[in-house]
Write an enzyme that holds these catalytic residues in place. Structure first.
Site, PDB file in Angstrom:
ATOM      1  N   CYS A   1     -25.801  -4.720  18.057  1.00 41.80           N
ATOM      2  CA  CYS A   1     -25.351  -3.560  17.280  1.00 41.80           C
ATOM      3  C   CYS A   1     -26.494  -2.673  16.787  1.00 41.80           C
ATOM      4  CB  CYS A   1     -24.505  -4.028  16.098  1.00 41.80           C
ATOM      5  SG  CYS A   1     -23.121  -5.072  16.604  1.00 41.80           S
TER       6      CYS A   1
ATOM      7  N   HIS B   1     -17.242   1.784  15.906  1.00 45.65           N
ATOM      8  CA  HIS B   1     -18.522   1.157  16.234  1.00 45.65           C
ATOM      9  C   HIS B   1     -18.664   0.869  17.732  1.00 45.65           C
ATOM     10  CE1 HIS B   1     -21.976  -1.380  16.176  1.00 45.65           C
ATOM     11  NE2 HIS B   1     -21.334  -2.536  16.119  1.00 45.65           N
TER      12      HIS B   1
ATOM     13  N   CYS C   1     -26.933  -4.892  10.734  1.00 41.77           N
ATOM     14  CA  CYS C   1     -26.926  -6.268  11.224  1.00 41.77           C
ATOM     15  C   CYS C   1     -26.643  -6.223  12.720  1.00 41.77           C
ATOM     16  CB  CYS C   1     -25.860  -7.090  10.512  1.00 41.77           C
ATOM     17  SG  CYS C   1     -24.177  -6.435  10.749  1.00 41.77           S
TER      18      CYS C   1
END
EC number: 2.3.1.16
Length: 435
Positions: free
Chosen positions: A98, A391, A421
């Site tokens: 990510c 996302h 994160c």
């Protein structure tokens, strides 16, 4: 540790000249037939057109894709070949889950700092709709064996060993390879360990959607989002389609927990959804940007990455990476005008917010004598976060960078933190500056 300086040997800073993204679309909606590589080409092509820069001037492209497509393993090179850049333009792909487009931006920045290039593009794209669907190990082995057979009898012998269950498709894994835990299970663990209640999670999700909706209505987001015309070009998408413009706290309370049905608090509504999209940033050596008459959006002041264990608290990367970047830049939390933290889950974001202010956590895990400090929530995710926007894994970092720099500019400049994160216990943090 010496003070970090994101500068060339001649003392020139690394400038972010522009940033752009596609609208972010929930899985299986407007981009349901668009692979990540096409999303990447789409956004880079539009970025080049908007900045009116000659594509031949781009010397390097570093791009990322978390959900890899076997037919296009080097998405960066495909973008170069598909957007009119010089065929000799250096291009390679990266993945840091990510935090991928933070990594790609850092790689381009380091190439500029080393004097290898003056101009580069970084970013990421992911599709949760167009996925590589695998086959069982037994079927894969049988297909390989089948390719080596010559007679019909040999072929039938290979095929006779297959059962119906061996023919079932295998979807992409959603769990950590090393532990078998999903991100949602880790978010549940963090909520329980750090005392993050369901009400607090729902409140953060509601806040995220409310602020994102307001930002769109106020015209703050449209300038960094292109209008996309996915094939077959019969419709277009100009805005993110995950944002709840009618968000109410009561609505969140109706959902059942998604990962621990009996005792859990993490739901689909207080988590970020699976999303399709792409984002990119254009970086230059400061002097080169001025030579070309480009308006500079902002600068990278510092960056850091972290890695921790994956058995528990795997999504605590922002706390570790932020501690490192504050130390390397000599800054304090109070020096920051804005803080933008990736909201993979409300539980994860709130657990990190809590640890920023914990002396005990700082002493036991960060090598600090006291906490980094209490986050002023008036500075935190002021335009909403990933829970609202969505996302697309590799694109989120570039979205955050562009969104933060533009908001800093509206506020008259200052310093901002972007942090995220990532799977595998990874974390990223970047300090951005606008004069």
């Amino acid at each position: 540790m010496g003070k970090q300086e994101v500068k060339t040997r001649q003392g020139e800073r690394v400038a972010i000249v522009a940033g752009l993204r596609t609208p972010f679309a929930r899985q299986s909606t407007e981009f349901s037939q668009v692979p990540a590589v096409d999303l990447g080409k789409m956004v880079v092509s539009d970025l080049l057109a908007r900045t009116d820069i000659d594509p031949k001037l781009i010397e390097q492209v570093v791009f990322g894709q978390v959900v890899q497509m076997p037919e296009a393993p080097n998405i960066a090179r495909e973008i170069v070949l598909g957007t009119g850049m010089n065929i000799h333009t250096d291009a390679y792909s990266v993945t840091r889950a990510c935090a991928t487009s933070f990594q790609s931006a850092v790689n381009v920045a380091e190439s500029i700092m080393a004097g290898a290039i003056d101009i580069g593009i970084a970013g990421g794209a992911d599709s949760s709709s167009v996925l590589p669907i695998g086959v069982s190990k037994k079927l894969a082995a049988s297909l390989l064996a089948l390719s080596k057979t010559k007679t019909l009898g040999q072929k039938l012998k290979v095929l006779s060993g297959l059962g119906l269950k061996d023919l079932m498709p295998v979807p992409p894994a959603v769990a950590e390879y090393s532990t078998g835990l999903s991100m949602g299970q880790t978010a549940e663990q963090m909520a329980k360990t750090h005392g993050i209640t369901r009400a607090e999670q729902d409140a953060l999700a509601h806040r995220s959607h409310t602020l994102a909706s307001q930002a769109w209505r106020d015209g703050k987001i449209a300038g960094e989002v292109m209008t996309a015309f996915p094939e077959p070009y019969k419709k277009w998408i100009a805005e993110d389609n995950n944002i709840r413009h009618d968000s109410t706290l009561e609505g969140y309370a109706k959902l059942r927990p998604a990962f621990d049905r009996q005792y859990g608090s993490v739901t689909a509504a207080n988590s970020t959804p699976l999303t399709d999209g792409a984002a990119a940033v254009l970086l230059m050596r400061e002097g080169r940007a001025k030579e070309l008459g480009m308006e500079i959006l902002g600068y990278i002041r510092g960056y850091a990455f972290s890695a921790i264990g994956v058995e528990s608290d795997m999504l605590m990367g922002p706390s570790y990476a932020t501690s490192k970047v504050l130390q390397s830049t000599g800054l304090a939390l109070s020096d920051l005008t804005l803080i933008d933290m990736h909201e993979a889950f409300a539980a994860q974001a709130l657990a990190n917010v809590k640890m920023f202010a914990s002396d005990k956590f700082a002493q036991e895990n960060l090598g600090r004598s006291k906490a980094m400090g209490e986050i002023d929530m008036d500075k935190f995710n002021v335009l909403g976060g990933s829970i609202a926007y969505g996302h697309p894994f590799a694109a989120t970092g570039a979205r955050m960078m562009t969104q933060t720099l533009r908001e800093l500019k509206r506020r008259g400049g200052g310093l901002a933190l972007n942090t995220a994160c990532a799977a595998g216990g990874l974390g990223a943090a970047m300090i951005l500056e606008v004069e």
